[in-house]
Design a protein around this motif. Sequence first.
Motif, PDB file in Angstrom:
ATOM      1  N   ALA A   6      -2.414  13.495 -15.246  1.00  0.00           N
ATOM      2  CA  ALA A   6      -3.114  12.544 -15.974  1.00  0.00           C
ATOM      3  C   ALA A   6      -4.310  13.055 -16.498  1.00  0.00           C
ATOM      4  CB  ALA A   6      -3.330  11.433 -14.980  1.00  0.00           C
ATOM      5  N   LEU A   7      -5.249  13.828 -15.843  1.00  0.00           N
ATOM      6  CA  LEU A   7      -6.366  14.485 -16.327  1.00  0.00           C
ATOM      7  C   LEU A   7      -5.981  15.405 -17.533  1.00  0.00           C
ATOM      8  CD1 LEU A   7      -8.666  14.870 -13.131  1.00  0.00           C
ATOM      9  CD2 LEU A   7      -8.932  13.316 -15.058  1.00  0.00           C
TER      10      LEU A   7
ATOM     11  N   GLN B  40      -5.098  13.579 -20.638  1.00  0.00           N
ATOM     12  CA  GLN B  40      -6.215  13.041 -21.259  1.00  0.00           C
ATOM     13  C   GLN B  40      -7.078  14.069 -22.262  1.00  0.00           C
ATOM     14  OE1 GLN B  40      -8.781  11.217 -18.620  1.00  0.00           O
ATOM     15  NE2 GLN B  40      -7.040   9.635 -17.663  1.00  0.00           N
TER      16      GLN B  40
ATOM     17  N   TRP C 293      -8.477  16.864 -20.610  1.00  0.00           N
ATOM     18  CA  TRP C 293      -9.597  17.668 -19.852  1.00  0.00           C
ATOM     19  C   TRP C 293      -8.840  18.864 -19.297  1.00  0.00           C
ATOM     20  CZ3 TRP C 293     -14.073  15.795 -19.027  1.00  0.00           C
ATOM     21  CH2 TRP C 293     -14.255  14.296 -19.371  1.00  0.00           C
TER      22      TRP C 293
ATOM     23  N   ASP D  92      -6.817   5.408  -9.350  1.00  0.00           N
ATOM     24  CA  ASP D  92      -6.580   4.784 -10.724  1.00  0.00           C
ATOM     25  C   ASP D  92      -7.826   4.453 -11.266  1.00  0.00           C
ATOM     26  OD1 ASP D  92      -3.654   5.198 -10.801  1.00  0.00           O
ATOM     27  OD2 ASP D  92      -3.413   3.139  -9.776  1.00  0.00           O
TER      28      ASP D  92
ATOM     29  N   LEU E 115      -9.174   7.683 -12.946  1.00  0.00           N
ATOM     30  CA  LEU E 115      -8.650   8.232 -13.977  1.00  0.00           C
ATOM     31  C   LEU E 115      -8.924   6.985 -15.278  1.00  0.00           C
ATOM     32  CD1 LEU E 115      -5.077   9.285 -12.540  1.00  0.00           C
ATOM     33  CD2 LEU E 115      -6.729  10.508 -13.534  1.00  0.00           C
ATOM     34  N   LYS E 116      -8.972   5.872 -15.114  1.00  0.00           N
ATOM     35  CA  LYS E 116      -9.382   4.838 -16.093  1.00  0.00           C
ATOM     36  C   LYS E 116     -11.005   5.458 -16.540  1.00  0.00           C
ATOM     37  CE  LYS E 116      -9.770   0.170 -17.072  1.00  0.00           C
ATOM     38  NZ  LYS E 116      -9.605  -1.357 -16.617  1.00  0.00           N
TER      39      LYS E 116
ATOM     40  N   GLU F 249     -10.622   8.539 -18.667  1.00  0.00           N
ATOM     41  CA  GLU F 249     -10.262   8.534 -19.862  1.00  0.00           C
ATOM     42  C   GLU F 249     -11.229   7.980 -20.778  1.00  0.00           C
ATOM     43  OE1 GLU F 249      -6.171   6.950 -21.655  1.00  0.00           O
ATOM     44  OE2 GLU F 249      -6.757   5.882 -20.082  1.00  0.00           O
ATOM     45  N   LYS F 250     -11.826   7.002 -20.187  1.00  0.00           N
ATOM     46  CA  LYS F 250     -12.891   6.098 -21.373  1.00  0.00           C
ATOM     47  C   LYS F 250     -13.842   7.150 -21.636  1.00  0.00           C
ATOM     48  CE  LYS F 250     -15.860   2.280 -21.332  1.00  0.00           C
ATOM     49  NZ  LYS F 250     -16.381   1.107 -20.748  1.00  0.00           N
TER      50      LYS F 250
ATOM     51  N   ARG G 243     -13.888  10.311 -21.970  1.00  0.00           N
ATOM     52  CA  ARG G 243     -13.283  11.422 -22.650  1.00  0.00           C
ATOM     53  C   ARG G 243     -13.190  10.887 -24.184  1.00  0.00           C
ATOM     54  NH1 ARG G 243     -12.335  16.898 -22.424  1.00  0.00           N
ATOM     55  NH2 ARG G 243     -10.965  17.344 -24.260  1.00  0.00           N
ATOM     56  N   GLN G 244     -12.643   9.745 -24.133  1.00  0.00           N
ATOM     57  CA  GLN G 244     -12.754   8.813 -25.706  1.00  0.00           C
ATOM     58  C   GLN G 244     -14.119   8.674 -26.355  1.00  0.00           C
ATOM     59  OE1 GLN G 244     -10.620   5.355 -24.633  1.00  0.00           O
ATOM     60  NE2 GLN G 244      -8.798   6.263 -24.563  1.00  0.00           N
TER      61      GLN G 244
END
Length: 359
Positions: free
Chosen positions: A289-290, A293, A295, A346, A349-350, A353-354, A356-357
């Motif tokens: 998952a990372l 995104q 990473w 989870d 990861l959330k 993701e935020k 990273r964005q």
Amino acid sequence: MSETSPRLRAVLEGIPTYKPGKPAAAGGPASFKLSSNENPYPPLPGVMESALAAAGTLNRYPDMAATELMNELSERFAVPVSHLATGTGSVGVAQQLLQITAGPGDEVIYPWRSFEAYPIVVRISGAAAVEIPLTPEETHDFDAMADAITERTRLIFVCNPNNPTGTVAHRDELERFLDRVPGDVLVVLDEAYREFNRDLDVPDGIDLYRDRPNVCVLRTFSKAYGLAGLRIGFAIAHEPVATGLRKTAVPFGVSQLAQDAAVASLRSEDELLDRVASLVTERARVVEALRAQGWTVPETQANFVWLRLGERTTDFAEACARAGVVVRPFAGEGVRTTVAEVEANDLFLKAAEKFRQEL
């Protein structure tokens, strides 16, 4: 009253204080602690019963020889009892290893970044720390480590899997390195996360120790076995080293609760393997998952993942805390995050993701 204070060793001025992973804030937004690589599962079957039984004898000293545990370890790993020594976690044994090998004027080599206790225990001994930077791939630079050996070198730490990067050393490179190390220099294979490894090219340190008298293997019950709160680890080494460790052990330092819990844990291996397998599966999900995104995540064989964030490290850790998870930042370098229960992962990861964005 005298205004002077007791004279302490000057070396203390240069020793950093060990920083444990921050707990989840009581009553605050963070509800999951992913900062200390703790096992999210409760104690293995039989452990609570053994601990409760031992609690009834707290008025007595523990078995200083840890007889039952030593016999259990001897049978489990097919090593002589005389090659075993226990201590207050593998870090406690690591400090004893410094006591028996190094002092002022000596040198100790270890990779960096690696386990944050290494600089502390080395400097406490009075020896000089020789830190060898990791490669750009976050792995041990064995050529540089071997080149750094001098007549003053007394001990070398090799953390495999490495904490905090999770990266590993393979058999061929590790054996080539060991072949370059003089026989009078002790090499400590710190395998605190050994149970989580799934890379078949990573050797079991115990196999390497058997015909190399200058190799010592460190293991712990804190991680996979889930006994972090009881502080018990052990070393497997040839007799001169193991004897030295037993001589420098704090008398009665390993409680009877810890000894009995460790024995019960060793006897619950099937359940242990199931739990570790679940964490390894969850680890793969988190890493995938990372990377999805965007990473860059080193291949990890431990129960944690590493993100090199540089100057954004503290910002990322704070963002995770606001999202409900506490991670372990190493200021200016990166963040280590424990693979824990699904809900905690989870949330992490959330948050990742935020963040990273928003970069």
